[in-house]
Design a protein around this motif. Structure first.
Motif, short mmCIF file in Angstrom:
data_model
loop_
_atom_site.label_atom_id
_atom_site.label_comp_id
_atom_site.label_asym_id
_atom_site.label_seq_id
_atom_site.Cartn_x
_atom_site.Cartn_y
_atom_site.Cartn_z
N VAL A 65 26.39 -45.85 7.76
CA VAL A 65 27.47 -46.79 8.04
C VAL A 65 28.38 -46.80 6.83
O VAL A 65 27.94 -47.16 5.75
N PRO A 66 29.63 -46.35 6.97
CA PRO A 66 30.19 -45.75 8.18
C PRO A 66 29.63 -44.34 8.40
O PRO A 66 29.11 -43.72 7.48
N VAL A 67 29.76 -43.87 9.64
CA VAL A 67 29.26 -42.55 10.00
C VAL A 67 29.96 -41.50 9.14
O VAL A 67 31.16 -41.56 8.92
N ARG A 68 29.17 -40.55 8.63
CA ARG A 68 29.72 -39.47 7.83
C ARG A 68 29.62 -38.18 8.65
O ARG A 68 28.54 -37.82 9.11
N VAL A 69 30.77 -37.52 8.83
CA VAL A 69 30.82 -36.27 9.58
C VAL A 69 31.26 -35.17 8.63
O VAL A 69 32.25 -35.33 7.91
N GLU A 70 30.52 -34.09 8.62
CA GLU A 70 30.85 -32.95 7.76
C GLU A 70 30.98 -31.69 8.60
O GLU A 70 30.33 -31.55 9.64
N TYR A 71 31.81 -30.80 8.11
CA TYR A 71 32.03 -29.51 8.77
C TYR A 71 31.70 -28.41 7.78
O TYR A 71 31.94 -28.54 6.58
N ARG A 72 31.17 -27.33 8.32
CA ARG A 72 30.81 -26.18 7.49
C ARG A 72 31.10 -24.93 8.31
O ARG A 72 30.83 -24.89 9.50
N VAL A 73 31.63 -23.92 7.65
CA VAL A 73 31.87 -22.65 8.32
C VAL A 73 30.51 -21.98 8.55
O VAL A 73 29.61 -22.07 7.72
N THR A 74 30.36 -21.34 9.69
CA THR A 74 29.11 -20.65 10.02
C THR A 74 29.14 -19.23 9.44
O THR A 74 30.16 -18.78 8.92
N GLY A 75 28.04 -18.54 9.59
CA GLY A 75 28.00 -17.13 9.16
C GLY A 75 29.04 -16.31 9.90
O GLY A 75 29.70 -15.45 9.31
N LEU A 76 29.20 -16.58 11.19
CA LEU A 76 30.23 -15.88 11.96
C LEU A 76 31.62 -16.20 11.40
O LEU A 76 32.45 -15.31 11.24
N GLY A 77 31.86 -17.46 11.10
CA GLY A 77 33.16 -17.85 10.53
C GLY A 77 33.43 -17.18 9.19
O GLY A 77 34.56 -16.80 8.88
N LEU A 78 32.38 -17.01 8.40
CA LEU A 78 32.53 -16.36 7.09
C LEU A 78 32.98 -14.91 7.22
O LEU A 78 33.60 -14.37 6.31
N THR A 79 32.69 -14.27 8.36
CA THR A 79 33.12 -12.89 8.54
C THR A 79 34.63 -12.77 8.67
O THR A 79 35.18 -11.67 8.61
N LEU A 80 35.32 -13.91 8.82
CA LEU A 80 36.79 -13.90 8.86
C LEU A 80 37.43 -13.88 7.48
O LEU A 80 38.63 -13.70 7.36
#
Length: 102
Positions: A65-80
């Motif tokens: 509280v409050p909700v924590r949202v995180e984003y991370r690039v995946t292995g597939l995304g890293l290939t970009l």
């Protein structure tokens, strides 16, 4: 080729992916939004959901509280990383012919 263009089409796709790749770890929504300013919350959410559906980004919700949202690039995304860097290098090399601005 059309799939790649569809993937990175739009004003914000490449800056969002780039920021996720160079962050080197999880990044909070608000931090990502500041890094890619002046993107709107709605536009960033739309892109992140599309990237998540395609397997390029993973979203983690922490039950706090409050909700924590995180984003991370995946292995597939890293290939970009290489293709995007090559595109950036090309744009830099030809900036004068492209109008000079970034």
């Amino acid at each position: 080729m059309l799939r790649f263009v569809d993937l990175v089409s739009g004003k914000w796709a490449i800056p969002i992916l780039y920021r996720l790749i160079v962050s080197g770890g999880p990044i909070r929504f608000s931090e990502l939004q500041r890094a890619v300013a002046p993107i709107t919350q709605k536009e960033l959410t739309r892109h992140l959901r599309a990237f998540e559906r395609k397997g390029l980004v993973e979203r983690t919700v922490h039950a706090e509280v409050p909700v924590r949202v995180e984003y991370r690039v995946t292995g597939l995304g890293l290939t970009l990383e290489q293709p995007l860097a090559a595109l950036a290098d090309w744009a830099d090399a030809h900036s004068a012919r492209l109008g000079g601005g970034h």
